[in-house]
Design an enzyme around this catalytic site. Structure first.
Site, mmCIF file in Angstrom:
data_model
loop_
_atom_site.group_PDB
_atom_site.id
_atom_site.type_symbol
_atom_site.label_atom_id
_atom_site.label_comp_id
_atom_site.label_asym_id
_atom_site.label_seq_id
_atom_site.Cartn_x
_atom_site.Cartn_y
_atom_site.Cartn_z
ATOM 1 N N ARG A 171 24.360 36.692 61.757
ATOM 2 C CA ARG A 171 24.824 37.876 62.462
ATOM 3 C C ARG A 171 23.680 38.385 63.326
ATOM 4 O O ARG A 171 22.536 38.462 62.861
ATOM 5 C CB ARG A 171 25.275 38.966 61.471
ATOM 6 C CG ARG A 171 25.962 40.126 62.153
ATOM 7 C CD ARG A 171 26.229 41.277 61.216
ATOM 8 N NE ARG A 171 25.030 42.085 61.022
ATOM 9 C CZ ARG A 171 25.074 43.283 60.429
ATOM 10 N NH1 ARG A 171 26.222 43.771 59.953
ATOM 11 N NH2 ARG A 171 23.958 43.991 60.285
ATOM 12 N N TRP A 210 29.601 56.053 63.369
ATOM 13 C CA TRP A 210 28.296 55.391 63.200
ATOM 14 C C TRP A 210 28.495 53.911 62.911
ATOM 15 O O TRP A 210 29.398 53.548 62.174
ATOM 16 C CB TRP A 210 27.533 56.049 62.043
ATOM 17 C CG TRP A 210 26.273 55.332 61.701
ATOM 18 C CD1 TRP A 210 25.086 55.358 62.370
ATOM 19 C CD2 TRP A 210 26.102 54.411 60.619
ATOM 20 N NE1 TRP A 210 24.187 54.544 61.781
ATOM 21 C CE2 TRP A 210 24.755 53.946 60.712
ATOM 22 C CE3 TRP A 210 26.917 53.933 59.608
ATOM 23 C CZ2 TRP A 210 24.239 53.025 59.787
ATOM 24 C CZ3 TRP A 210 26.408 53.019 58.708
ATOM 25 C CH2 TRP A 210 25.075 52.598 58.804
ATOM 26 N N ARG A 230 37.931 41.807 56.182
ATOM 27 C CA ARG A 230 36.535 42.138 55.850
ATOM 28 C C ARG A 230 36.360 42.912 54.549
ATOM 29 O O ARG A 230 35.252 43.177 54.130
ATOM 30 C CB ARG A 230 35.940 42.985 56.979
ATOM 31 C CG ARG A 230 35.422 42.172 58.120
ATOM 32 C CD ARG A 230 34.178 41.378 57.754
ATOM 33 N NE ARG A 230 32.973 42.181 57.716
ATOM 34 C CZ ARG A 230 31.959 41.952 56.879
ATOM 35 N NH1 ARG A 230 32.032 40.992 56.000
ATOM 36 N NH2 ARG A 230 30.888 42.714 56.905
ATOM 37 N N GLU A 267 29.542 37.267 53.710
ATOM 38 C CA GLU A 267 28.336 37.996 54.099
ATOM 39 C C GLU A 267 27.372 37.995 52.922
ATOM 40 O O GLU A 267 27.775 38.236 51.771
ATOM 41 C CB GLU A 267 28.689 39.433 54.466
ATOM 42 C CG GLU A 267 27.507 40.284 54.866
ATOM 43 C CD GLU A 267 27.927 41.665 55.308
ATOM 44 O OE1 GLU A 267 29.084 42.038 55.069
ATOM 45 O OE2 GLU A 267 27.093 42.371 55.890
ATOM 46 N N GLU A 295 33.031 41.983 64.897
ATOM 47 C CA GLU A 295 33.482 42.780 63.748
ATOM 48 C C GLU A 295 33.605 44.254 64.105
ATOM 49 O O GLU A 295 32.804 44.800 64.862
ATOM 50 C CB GLU A 295 32.464 42.608 62.625
ATOM 51 C CG GLU A 295 32.705 43.465 61.416
ATOM 52 C CD GLU A 295 31.592 43.323 60.388
ATOM 53 O OE1 GLU A 295 30.749 42.430 60.538
ATOM 54 O OE2 GLU A 295 31.560 44.140 59.453
ATOM 55 N N HIS A 302 33.072 41.415 52.638
ATOM 56 C CA HIS A 302 31.925 42.298 52.891
ATOM 57 C C HIS A 302 30.876 42.083 51.789
ATOM 58 O O HIS A 302 31.209 42.135 50.598
ATOM 59 C CB HIS A 302 32.447 43.735 52.858
ATOM 60 C CG HIS A 302 31.529 44.748 53.387
ATOM 61 N ND1 HIS A 302 31.585 46.052 52.965
ATOM 62 C CD2 HIS A 302 30.543 44.696 54.296
ATOM 63 C CE1 HIS A 302 30.662 46.757 53.604
ATOM 64 N NE2 HIS A 302 30.034 45.962 54.425
ATOM 65 N N ASP A 338 28.465 42.781 64.794
ATOM 66 C CA ASP A 338 29.184 43.912 64.219
ATOM 67 C C ASP A 338 29.185 45.083 65.202
ATOM 68 O O ASP A 338 28.138 45.652 65.493
ATOM 69 C CB ASP A 338 28.493 44.325 62.912
ATOM 70 C CG ASP A 338 29.328 45.289 62.076
ATOM 71 O OD1 ASP A 338 29.013 45.447 60.881
ATOM 72 O OD2 ASP A 338 30.294 45.870 62.614
ATOM 73 N N TYR A 340 22.398 50.879 64.489
ATOM 74 C CA TYR A 340 22.753 50.263 63.206
ATOM 75 C C TYR A 340 22.291 48.808 63.172
ATOM 76 O O TYR A 340 22.386 48.079 64.158
ATOM 77 C CB TYR A 340 24.291 50.301 63.001
ATOM 78 C CG TYR A 340 24.683 49.255 61.995
ATOM 79 C CD1 TYR A 340 25.193 48.020 62.404
ATOM 80 C CD2 TYR A 340 24.413 49.451 60.643
ATOM 81 C CE1 TYR A 340 25.463 47.030 61.484
ATOM 82 C CE2 TYR A 340 24.690 48.464 59.721
ATOM 83 C CZ TYR A 340 25.204 47.252 60.145
ATOM 84 O OH TYR A 340 25.459 46.277 59.230
ATOM 85 N N ASN A 387 28.811 53.539 48.985
ATOM 86 C CA ASN A 387 27.571 53.978 49.620
ATOM 87 C C ASN A 387 27.661 55.424 50.147
ATOM 88 O O ASN A 387 28.508 55.724 50.975
ATOM 89 C CB ASN A 387 27.231 53.041 50.783
ATOM 90 C CG ASN A 387 25.749 53.069 51.105
ATOM 91 O OD1 ASN A 387 25.010 53.907 50.589
ATOM 92 N ND2 ASN A 387 25.313 52.164 51.955
ATOM 93 N N HIS A 391 21.811 38.516 58.127
ATOM 94 C CA HIS A 391 21.655 39.552 59.148
ATOM 95 C C HIS A 391 20.344 39.371 59.902
ATOM 96 O O HIS A 391 19.290 39.798 59.432
ATOM 97 C CB HIS A 391 21.636 40.935 58.484
ATOM 98 C CG HIS A 391 22.957 41.380 57.981
ATOM 99 N ND1 HIS A 391 23.202 42.694 57.640
ATOM 100 C CD2 HIS A 391 24.103 40.732 57.747
ATOM 101 C CE1 HIS A 391 24.451 42.824 57.215
ATOM 102 N NE2 HIS A 391 25.023 41.635 57.269
ATOM 103 N N GLU A 406 36.171 46.423 56.462
ATOM 104 C CA GLU A 406 35.242 46.756 55.366
ATOM 105 C C GLU A 406 35.420 48.196 54.891
ATOM 106 O O GLU A 406 35.059 48.516 53.769
ATOM 107 C CB GLU A 406 33.802 46.515 55.776
ATOM 108 C CG GLU A 406 33.264 47.467 56.794
ATOM 109 C CD GLU A 406 31.806 47.172 57.123
ATOM 110 O OE1 GLU A 406 31.472 46.000 57.382
ATOM 111 O OE2 GLU A 406 31.004 48.103 57.103
ATOM 112 N N HIS A 442 30.602 47.861 64.650
ATOM 113 C CA HIS A 442 30.461 49.019 63.754
ATOM 114 C C HIS A 442 31.264 50.230 64.223
ATOM 115 O O HIS A 442 30.757 51.368 64.235
ATOM 116 C CB HIS A 442 28.990 49.385 63.586
ATOM 117 C CG HIS A 442 28.621 49.635 62.152
ATOM 118 N ND1 HIS A 442 28.456 50.885 61.632
ATOM 119 C CD2 HIS A 442 28.416 48.784 61.126
ATOM 120 C CE1 HIS A 442 28.152 50.826 60.353
ATOM 121 N NE2 HIS A 442 28.117 49.547 60.019
ATOM 122 N N ASP A 485 24.830 47.231 49.622
ATOM 123 C CA ASP A 485 25.476 48.314 48.880
ATOM 124 C C ASP A 485 26.711 47.834 48.126
ATOM 125 O O ASP A 485 27.451 48.639 47.553
ATOM 126 C CB ASP A 485 25.822 49.524 49.765
ATOM 127 C CG ASP A 485 26.543 49.151 51.042
ATOM 128 O OD1 ASP A 485 25.884 48.565 51.920
ATOM 129 O OD2 ASP A 485 27.737 49.462 51.163
#
Ligand code: CS2
Ligand code: MG
Length: 408
Positions: free
Chosen positions: A147, A408, A289, A345, A242, A318, A216, A159, A37, A122, A268, A218, A322
């Site tokens: 999630r 991010w 992940r 996921e 996560e 994961h 998550d 996010y 991605n 999600h 991930e 992130h 994407d």
């Protein structure tokens, strides 16, 4: 059998995907996913310019030898671009081998170890009513694990909150944005830490204690912040927290682990077993992940998960949008066969993606299954793919209120 051609197909139905199609002299073809991605063309070039010339004439059945040849002959090791390119070749060769054997791929991996693959979806919302509606929608869609992501007071764009992606430039289903520059988002970790425990208390009060809930982080917290959040979420019995902190320094998870029993999932953004060595050998995480696509394919992912199994660590592969349907199919075959499966996921791809990639997997009553077609069970419609040319797109990045770039 010999490889006679290998084509790199870049297509952008709902988002950019990189697919490798390998053709053999016996007419059997195989597909592999090389989607990374925001850096898709780097993998497309690595494959087309540097790997494809090495494949022509090779025996496609020599999967392990091809993997070791591509990993060691490159000289420069590891990294997401290299491992995504190797993964694309590896998965395409497993697809060919299973088709030649007339079996679904999971049969070559030891057969089914379970009846179905538990999936999580999600749910998200800018506020509790929107979040509760999203959870209910996912339960109605059949998900049995959810999630939970939510907005943070004082932060404009967070996010994982689908309702925020309304600027018309984002892919409908995940955070990448079709624009010549990455979107800048803001962040405030202290505001997030003040807000999140109350969200999970409200979700538990509304939906009860049984529903498996995931979250998550992130990569946005320091280890001590992650420790604080993990401890404060313990009453809400999460299935996992996560990416609670950036884990290039794997030893950072020792501090988190000392303070909380909330299960931890990481990896991930990792792409080889070496990224996990301390995390696994010291049991600092509970779930691996990585995606098959970003970790060198089925050959490497199976070895990673077998190593994790020695430490009672399970898979949590994961599966965002994407990861293409080809990469998702590879994950499902592995999920079905390994013993130390944890959860999968499952972000649904859009209609245009499903037109380009015809899939045979099923999602029934919360469980995924790759299907019984020989190989991966995915066919690529190249005419449809050609209708969706690549579009420059980037993942967002974050800045703190003082302007400092943040994870991010
Ligand atoms: C996320 C991903 O699915 C997840 O757990 O971390 O959506 C991640 O943001 C994207 O894969 C990045 O491309
Ligand atoms: Mg994640």
């Amino acid at each position: 059998m010999k490889i006679t051609a290998a084509d790199v197909i870049v297509t952008s139905p709902d988002r950019n995907f990189v697919t490798l199609k390998i053709t053999t002299d016996e007419g059997i073809t195989g597909l592999g996913d090389g989607t990374l991605n925001g850096r898709e063309l780097a993998v497309a070039s690595y494959l087309a310019d540097h790997v494809v010339p090495l494949l022509i004439g090779r025996d496609p059945h020599r999967i392990e030898d091809t993997w070791q040849f591509l990993y060691r002959s490159a000289y420069w090791r590891r990294g997401p671009v290299t491992m995504a390119a190797i993964a694309a070749v590896d998965v395409a060769l497993w697809d060919i081998k299973a088709k030649a054997a007339g079996m679904p791929l999971y049969q070559l991996l030891g057969g089914a170890s379970r009846n179905g693959i538990m999936a999580y979806g999600h749910a998200s919302g800018r506020d509790l009513p929107e979040l509760f509606d999203s959870i209910r929608q996912h339960l109605e869609q059949g998900y049995r694990s959810i999630r939970v992501q939510t907005s943070v007071p004082g932060v404009n764009a967070v996010y994982g909150v689908a309702a925020q992606s309304t600027d018309g430039l984002r892919y409908d289903y995940e955070p990448a944005r079709r624009a010549p520059l990455p979107a800048e988002e803001d962040w405030d970790t202290r505001a997030y830490l003040r807000h999140l425990p109350g969200v999970f208390e409200a979700v538990r009060n509304e939906f009860g204690p049984e529903l498996p809930l995931l979250h998550d982080g992130h990569h946005r917290m320091t280890p001590i912040q992650a420790a604080k959040l993990g401890k404060e979420l313990e009453p809400y019995d999460l299935f996992w927290l996560e990416d609670c902190t950036p884990a290039e320094n794997q030893e950072a998870l020792r501090l988190v682990r000392q303070h909380t029993t909330t299960p931890l999932a990481i990896g991930e953004v990792f792409n080889t077993v070496w990224d996990y060595q301390t995390l696994i050998s010291e049991q600092l995480i509970d779930y691996v992940r990585s995606a098959v696509t970003h970790t060198g394919g089925i050959t490497a992912m199976r070895k990673l998960l077998d190593y994790a199994a020695q430490y009672q660590i399970k898979s949590g592969i994961h599966g965002p949008t994407d990861i293409s349907p080809v990469g998702m199919a590879a994950a499902l075959h592995l999920d079905l066969a390994i013993h130390n499966f944890g959860i999968q996921e499952y972000m649904r791809h859009g209609a245009a993606t499903n037109e380009v990639f015809r899939q045979s997997f099923t999602f029934t009553d919360g469980y995924l299954h790759p299907g019984e077609q020989p190989g991966l069970g995915v066919e690529l419609d190249e005419e449809a793919a050609a209708r969706f040319p690549y579009q420059q797109a980037y993942l967002p990045f974050s800045r703190l209120k003082d302007g400092t770039v943040h994870d991010w």
